[in-house]
Design an enzyme around this catalytic site. Structure first.
Site, mmCIF file in Angstrom:
data_model
loop_
_atom_site.group_PDB
_atom_site.id
_atom_site.type_symbol
_atom_site.label_atom_id
_atom_site.label_comp_id
_atom_site.label_asym_id
_atom_site.label_seq_id
_atom_site.Cartn_x
_atom_site.Cartn_y
_atom_site.Cartn_z
ATOM 1 N N GLU A 60 9.115 -4.298 -18.866
ATOM 2 C CA GLU A 60 8.032 -4.104 -17.901
ATOM 3 C C GLU A 60 8.522 -4.421 -16.492
ATOM 4 O OE1 GLU A 60 3.872 -4.278 -19.713
ATOM 5 O OE2 GLU A 60 4.399 -6.312 -19.170
ATOM 6 N N GLU A 64 3.132 -11.888 -15.311
ATOM 7 C CA GLU A 64 2.048 -12.619 -14.637
ATOM 8 C C GLU A 64 2.082 -14.094 -15.021
ATOM 9 O OE1 GLU A 64 -1.118 -10.040 -15.898
ATOM 10 O OE2 GLU A 64 -0.343 -8.476 -14.567
ATOM 11 N N HIS A 66 4.966 -12.658 -20.292
ATOM 12 C CA HIS A 66 4.476 -11.610 -19.378
ATOM 13 C C HIS A 66 4.783 -12.033 -17.938
ATOM 14 C CE1 HIS A 66 1.836 -8.952 -17.173
ATOM 15 N NE2 HIS A 66 1.833 -8.175 -18.242
ATOM 16 N N SER A 100 2.010 0.599 -15.601
ATOM 17 C CA SER A 100 1.264 1.776 -15.143
ATOM 18 C C SER A 100 1.358 2.970 -16.091
ATOM 19 C CB SER A 100 1.688 2.173 -13.723
ATOM 20 O OG SER A 100 1.324 1.153 -12.814
ATOM 21 N N GLY A 111 -1.754 -1.906 -19.931
ATOM 22 C CA GLY A 111 -2.718 -2.840 -19.356
ATOM 23 C C GLY A 111 -3.995 -2.110 -18.959
ATOM 24 N N GLY A 112 -4.117 -1.828 -17.678
ATOM 25 C CA GLY A 112 -5.336 -1.220 -17.131
ATOM 26 C C GLY A 112 -5.894 -0.062 -17.948
ATOM 27 N N ASN A 147 -2.962 -4.479 -23.634
ATOM 28 C CA ASN A 147 -3.032 -5.829 -23.061
ATOM 29 C C ASN A 147 -4.278 -5.887 -22.176
ATOM 30 O OD1 ASN A 147 -2.703 -8.241 -21.738
ATOM 31 N ND2 ASN A 147 -0.888 -7.617 -20.572
ATOM 32 N N LYS A 185 -5.554 -8.312 -20.616
ATOM 33 C CA LYS A 185 -5.498 -9.319 -19.536
ATOM 34 C C LYS A 185 -6.814 -10.093 -19.517
ATOM 35 C CE LYS A 185 -2.117 -6.568 -17.181
ATOM 36 N NZ LYS A 185 -1.331 -6.334 -16.003
ATOM 37 N N GLY A 217 0.493 -2.588 -12.872
ATOM 38 C CA GLY A 217 -0.777 -2.542 -12.152
ATOM 39 C C GLY A 217 -0.688 -1.902 -10.779
HETATM 40 P P1 PGA Z 1 -0.554 -1.976 -16.426
HETATM 41 O O1 PGA Z 1 -0.147 -3.392 -17.072
HETATM 42 O O2 PGA Z 1 -0.512 -0.965 -17.528
HETATM 43 O O3 PGA Z 1 -1.930 -2.189 -15.883
HETATM 44 O O4 PGA Z 1 0.451 -1.687 -15.369
HETATM 45 C C1 PGA Z 1 0.833 -3.492 -18.053
HETATM 46 C C2 PGA Z 1 1.021 -4.934 -18.410
HETATM 47 O O5 PGA Z 1 0.855 -5.806 -17.541
HETATM 48 O O6 PGA Z 1 1.329 -5.268 -19.568
#
Ligand code: PGA
Length: 249
Positions: A165, A95, A93, A211, A232-233, A8, A10, A171
């Site tokens: 999640e 967010e 998601h 994470s 994500g990251g 992802n 983002k 994050g």
């Molecule tokens: P993250 O994000 O791996 O940076 O924690 C995961 C996500 O938001 O799907």
């Protein structure tokens, strides 16, 4: 065992940066036995498609409009995504739920619209820290899951991926423990068995996100009730992401 490894992006990776990423990921994952999905921002989808064609990597998007047609300035429809070569879309998601006020009802509409256009959906669910501390995590996830799947038929579940999640893990660098992930993914499967059938609960893909990094992905993705990861990251570094994609779980 074959797992789903989903990136992802983002709001990262501009069109001018996408070509190099896509070319590099395509060449580094030719031997991968896993299903790899990357979800770049809308503006980078066309370039990603161009340079991932013929590779082991499938394209996803991060959002979709809840209706297929209408006056919706700024929105992108499911059939537009399909036409652009997208196969998966992330829906709900955290967010989007928090910053863009997406409700369970809207998430359900988006899932139906996406499935109707032949897209597969990655439906995100998860509790926040206070809910977990108050031991409400299961109840929160159950409600999100029940609402998300309202009106979805059992035969459509093969196009549905559930992403657990926990919000407190996204994050933050604080991933959930193996025990927590095991317990929640099994809970999700049991809930789906209750809603549909034992076969549905066993067969549905349930991934973990929050994470996931190069140092913890093996133990999290190897959990038998976990079908893969939403990353994500850590997907932004193509070398690390490709390494996770190449793993034999
Ligand atoms: P993250 O994000 O791996 O940076 O924690 C995961 C996500 O938001 O799907």
């Amino acid at each position: 065992m074959k797992k789903l490894i989903i990136g992802n992006f983002k709001m990262n990776t501009k069109p001018s940066e996408m070509k190099a990423y896509a070319m590099s990921l395509a060449t580094k994952t030719t031997e991968s036995k896993n299903e790899i999905i990357v979800c770049p921002p809308y503006t980078s989808i066309a370039i990603a498609k161009q340079f991932l064609d013929g590779s082991n990597v499938t394209l996803g998007a991060q959002n979709v409009c809840d209706v297929e047609a209408g006056k919706c300035t700024g929105e992108i429809s499911a059939s537009m995504l399909k036409d652009a070569g997208v196969e998966y879309v992330i829906v709900g998601h955290s967010e989007r739920r928090s910053k863009f006020k997406e409700t369970d009802r809207l998430v359900n509409k988006k899932i139906k619209t996406a499935l109707a256009s032949g897209l597969k959906v990655i439906v995100c669910l998860g509790e926040d820290l206070v809910e977990r501390q108050n031991k409400h995590a299961n109840a929160v996830v159950k409600k999100q899951l029940d609402e998300a799947l309202k009106g979805i038929y059992e035969n459509e579940l093969e196009s549905v991926v559930i992403a657990y999640e926990p919000i407190w893990a996204i994050g933050t660098g604080k991933n959930a423990t193996v025990k927590d992930v095991q317990s929640m993914t099994n809970f999700i499967r049991r809930e789906i068995s209750d809603l549909y059938s034992e076969k549905a609960g066993q067969g549905i893909n349930v991934v973990y996100g929050g994470s996931v990094t190069i140092s913890n992905y093996k133990k999290l993705i190897s959990i038998p009730s976990v079908s893969g990861a939403l990353i994500g990251g850590a997907c932004l570094d193509v070398d690390n992401f490709a390494m996770m994609c190449r793993e034999n779980f």
